[in-house]
Design a protein around this motif. Structure first.
Motif, mmCIF file in Angstrom:
data_model
loop_
_atom_site.group_PDB
_atom_site.id
_atom_site.type_symbol
_atom_site.label_atom_id
_atom_site.label_comp_id
_atom_site.label_asym_id
_atom_site.label_seq_id
_atom_site.Cartn_x
_atom_site.Cartn_y
_atom_site.Cartn_z
ATOM 1 N N VAL A 72 23.235 -1.465 -6.297
ATOM 2 C CA VAL A 72 21.494 -1.543 -4.923
ATOM 3 C C VAL A 72 20.543 -2.307 -5.467
ATOM 4 C CG1 VAL A 72 19.109 -1.001 -5.002
ATOM 5 C CG2 VAL A 72 21.343 0.760 -5.117
ATOM 6 N N GLU A 73 20.620 -3.582 -4.781
ATOM 7 C CA GLU A 73 20.386 -5.382 -4.687
ATOM 8 C C GLU A 73 18.931 -5.151 -3.925
ATOM 9 O OE1 GLU A 73 20.926 -9.874 -5.733
ATOM 10 O OE2 GLU A 73 22.368 -8.758 -4.816
ATOM 11 N N ILE A 74 17.738 -5.127 -3.921
ATOM 12 C CA ILE A 74 16.285 -5.958 -3.375
ATOM 13 C C ILE A 74 16.670 -7.169 -2.622
ATOM 14 C CG2 ILE A 74 13.973 -5.760 -2.587
ATOM 15 C CD1 ILE A 74 14.191 -2.674 -4.754
ATOM 16 N N HIS A 75 16.539 -7.281 -1.378
ATOM 17 C CA HIS A 75 16.387 -8.825 -0.987
ATOM 18 C C HIS A 75 14.658 -9.250 -0.355
ATOM 19 C CE1 HIS A 75 20.366 -9.582 -1.541
ATOM 20 N NE2 HIS A 75 20.835 -8.310 -1.425
ATOM 21 N N ASN A 76 13.583 -8.396 -0.350
ATOM 22 C CA ASN A 76 12.926 -8.211 -0.300
ATOM 23 C C ASN A 76 12.234 -9.710 -0.884
ATOM 24 O OD1 ASN A 76 9.635 -7.553 0.218
ATOM 25 N ND2 ASN A 76 10.491 -6.754 1.125
ATOM 26 N N PRO A 77 11.434 -10.600 -0.577
ATOM 27 C CA PRO A 77 10.572 -12.038 -1.375
ATOM 28 C C PRO A 77 9.723 -11.443 -2.569
ATOM 29 C CG PRO A 77 10.178 -12.067 1.193
ATOM 30 C CD PRO A 77 11.168 -10.359 1.125
ATOM 31 N N ASP A 78 9.521 -9.974 -1.634
ATOM 32 C CA ASP A 78 8.572 -9.754 -2.141
ATOM 33 C C ASP A 78 8.309 -8.533 -3.236
ATOM 34 O OD1 ASP A 78 5.202 -9.375 -3.070
ATOM 35 O OD2 ASP A 78 4.488 -8.079 -1.872
ATOM 36 N N ILE A 79 9.237 -8.553 -4.080
ATOM 37 C CA ILE A 79 10.253 -7.846 -5.179
ATOM 38 C C ILE A 79 9.077 -8.127 -6.115
ATOM 39 C CG2 ILE A 79 11.298 -9.560 -6.941
ATOM 40 C CD1 ILE A 79 12.555 -6.477 -6.044
ATOM 41 N N LEU A 80 8.121 -8.475 -6.942
ATOM 42 C CA LEU A 80 6.985 -8.027 -7.789
ATOM 43 C C LEU A 80 6.444 -7.068 -7.331
ATOM 44 C CD1 LEU A 80 6.564 -11.206 -9.173
ATOM 45 C CD2 LEU A 80 8.031 -9.823 -10.238
ATOM 46 N N SER A 81 5.994 -7.216 -5.966
ATOM 47 C CA SER A 81 5.081 -5.953 -5.625
ATOM 48 C C SER A 81 5.899 -4.409 -5.894
ATOM 49 C CB SER A 81 4.936 -6.263 -4.416
ATOM 50 O OG SER A 81 3.712 -7.438 -4.174
ATOM 51 N N ILE A 82 6.963 -4.656 -5.549
ATOM 52 C CA ILE A 82 7.877 -3.431 -5.334
ATOM 53 C C ILE A 82 7.568 -3.466 -6.923
ATOM 54 C CG2 ILE A 82 10.220 -2.438 -5.363
ATOM 55 C CD1 ILE A 82 10.193 -4.481 -3.070
ATOM 56 N N VAL A 83 7.971 -3.918 -8.140
ATOM 57 C CA VAL A 83 8.022 -3.524 -9.039
ATOM 58 C C VAL A 83 6.681 -3.491 -9.764
ATOM 59 C CG1 VAL A 83 8.246 -4.552 -11.522
ATOM 60 C CG2 VAL A 83 10.178 -5.229 -10.033
ATOM 61 N N ARG A 84 5.822 -3.215 -8.773
ATOM 62 C CA ARG A 84 4.417 -3.070 -9.028
ATOM 63 C C ARG A 84 4.110 -1.555 -9.018
ATOM 64 N NH1 ARG A 84 -1.449 -4.782 -7.808
ATOM 65 N NH2 ARG A 84 -2.340 -3.608 -8.996
ATOM 66 N N GLN A 159 0.091 -4.128 2.979
ATOM 67 C CA GLN A 159 0.078 -5.969 2.944
ATOM 68 C C GLN A 159 1.421 -5.818 3.119
ATOM 69 O OE1 GLN A 159 -0.756 -7.014 -0.512
ATOM 70 N NE2 GLN A 159 -3.191 -6.232 -0.464
ATOM 71 N N ASN A 160 2.733 -4.926 3.199
ATOM 72 C CA ASN A 160 4.171 -5.373 3.114
ATOM 73 C C ASN A 160 4.879 -4.672 4.415
ATOM 74 O OD1 ASN A 160 7.068 -6.200 3.396
ATOM 75 N ND2 ASN A 160 6.652 -7.000 1.519
ATOM 76 N N LYS A 161 5.451 -5.572 5.364
ATOM 77 C CA LYS A 161 5.461 -5.323 7.101
ATOM 78 C C LYS A 161 6.243 -3.786 6.774
ATOM 79 C CE LYS A 161 7.866 -8.764 8.876
ATOM 80 N NZ LYS A 161 9.341 -9.154 9.684
ATOM 81 N N ASN A 162 8.048 -4.053 5.706
ATOM 82 C CA ASN A 162 8.878 -3.792 5.284
ATOM 83 C C ASN A 162 9.049 -2.936 4.469
ATOM 84 O OD1 ASN A 162 9.997 -5.833 6.879
ATOM 85 N ND2 ASN A 162 10.866 -6.862 5.585
ATOM 86 N N LEU A 163 7.885 -2.500 4.239
ATOM 87 C CA LEU A 163 7.489 -0.849 2.758
ATOM 88 C C LEU A 163 7.189 -0.472 3.681
ATOM 89 C CD1 LEU A 163 6.010 -2.339 -0.048
ATOM 90 C CD2 LEU A 163 8.921 -2.470 0.623
ATOM 91 N N PHE A 164 7.560 1.094 3.119
ATOM 92 C CA PHE A 164 7.073 2.663 4.267
ATOM 93 C C PHE A 164 7.538 3.196 2.410
ATOM 94 C CE2 PHE A 164 8.783 0.228 6.951
ATOM 95 C CZ PHE A 164 8.218 0.487 7.810
ATOM 96 N N LEU A 165 5.948 4.085 2.609
ATOM 97 C CA LEU A 165 5.653 5.031 1.702
ATOM 98 C C LEU A 165 5.440 6.438 2.071
ATOM 99 C CD1 LEU A 165 5.061 4.630 -1.981
ATOM 100 C CD2 LEU A 165 2.542 5.642 -0.865
ATOM 101 N N GLU A 166 6.329 7.676 1.844
ATOM 102 C CA GLU A 166 6.240 8.825 1.794
ATOM 103 C C GLU A 166 6.143 10.278 0.638
ATOM 104 O OE1 GLU A 166 10.186 11.324 3.185
ATOM 105 O OE2 GLU A 166 9.501 10.375 4.904
#
Length: 184
Positions: A72-84, A159-166
């Motif tokens: 699994v490798e996340i290519h989203n440029p906002d990886i720090l937000s994903i880690v947070r 803030q990130n159009k490529n993130l969704f939360l369920e």
């Protein structure tokens, strides 16, 4: 990190990012524990976070079970937000599980296809009846906390159009899934 970004202090932000990337947490004896397959996570900040939370859970006599069966490798440029986001979700899961009789937090990474990654964090939540209240600004079940963690998660996701939360409450277990789309 948010403070660095808001104040525009790029130097401090970059220094903190480098600390995350080069963080070398303890990894001895991991093979014996439930964090096997950590090498499937190909983002260093993400792998470092999972190892850090694994040891935080262990200190609280909680088992953090990592489920990842392929690279699994996340290519989203906002990886720090994903880690947070994942850091907040794991902290909340560990803190809630510390109050429960069942001492297991599960973190599963699923590669749905080349364009979608799902990360689900599940933990016991026997006293939770209304999941909508979790995301209310200022809501907390923890003493001396301000209740901003999940509110911040929602803001970061929006803030990130490529993130969704369920979010789902099923048989006294809270399951929160972060979906990352637009990969590759």
């Amino acid at each position: 990190m948010e403070g660095f970004a808001k104040k525009g202090n790029q130097q401090q932000f970059k220094a903190y990012y480098q600390q995350l990337v080069h963080q070398q947490p303890q990894t001895e004896n991991l093979e014996e524990l439930t964090i096997s397959h950590i090498d499937y996570l190909k983002n260093e900040p993400l792998r470092g976070l999972i190892i850090q939370k694994f040891f935080a859970a262990k200190q609280n006599n909680i088992q953090l079970q990592l489920e990842v069966e392929q690279n699994v490798e996340i290519h989203n440029p906002d990886i720090l937000s994903i880690v947070r986001i994942l850091g907040i979700l794991l902290d909340n899961a560990i803190e809630q599980t510390a109050q429960e009789t069942e001492k297991l937090v599960q973190c599963a990474f699923n590669l749905i296809d080349e364009k979608v990654i799902e990360i689900t964090i599940a933990n016991p939540a026997t006293n939770l009846t209304n999941i909508d209240q979790l995301f209310a600004n200022g809501y907390t079940t923890k003493q001396d906390h301000h209740g901003f963690g999940l509110t911040n998660v929602q803001k970061l996701v929006k803030q990130n159009k490529n993130l969704f939360l369920e979010t789902e409450l099923l048989k006294h277990h809270l399951n929160i899934t972060l979906m990352i789309t637009g990969e590759k």
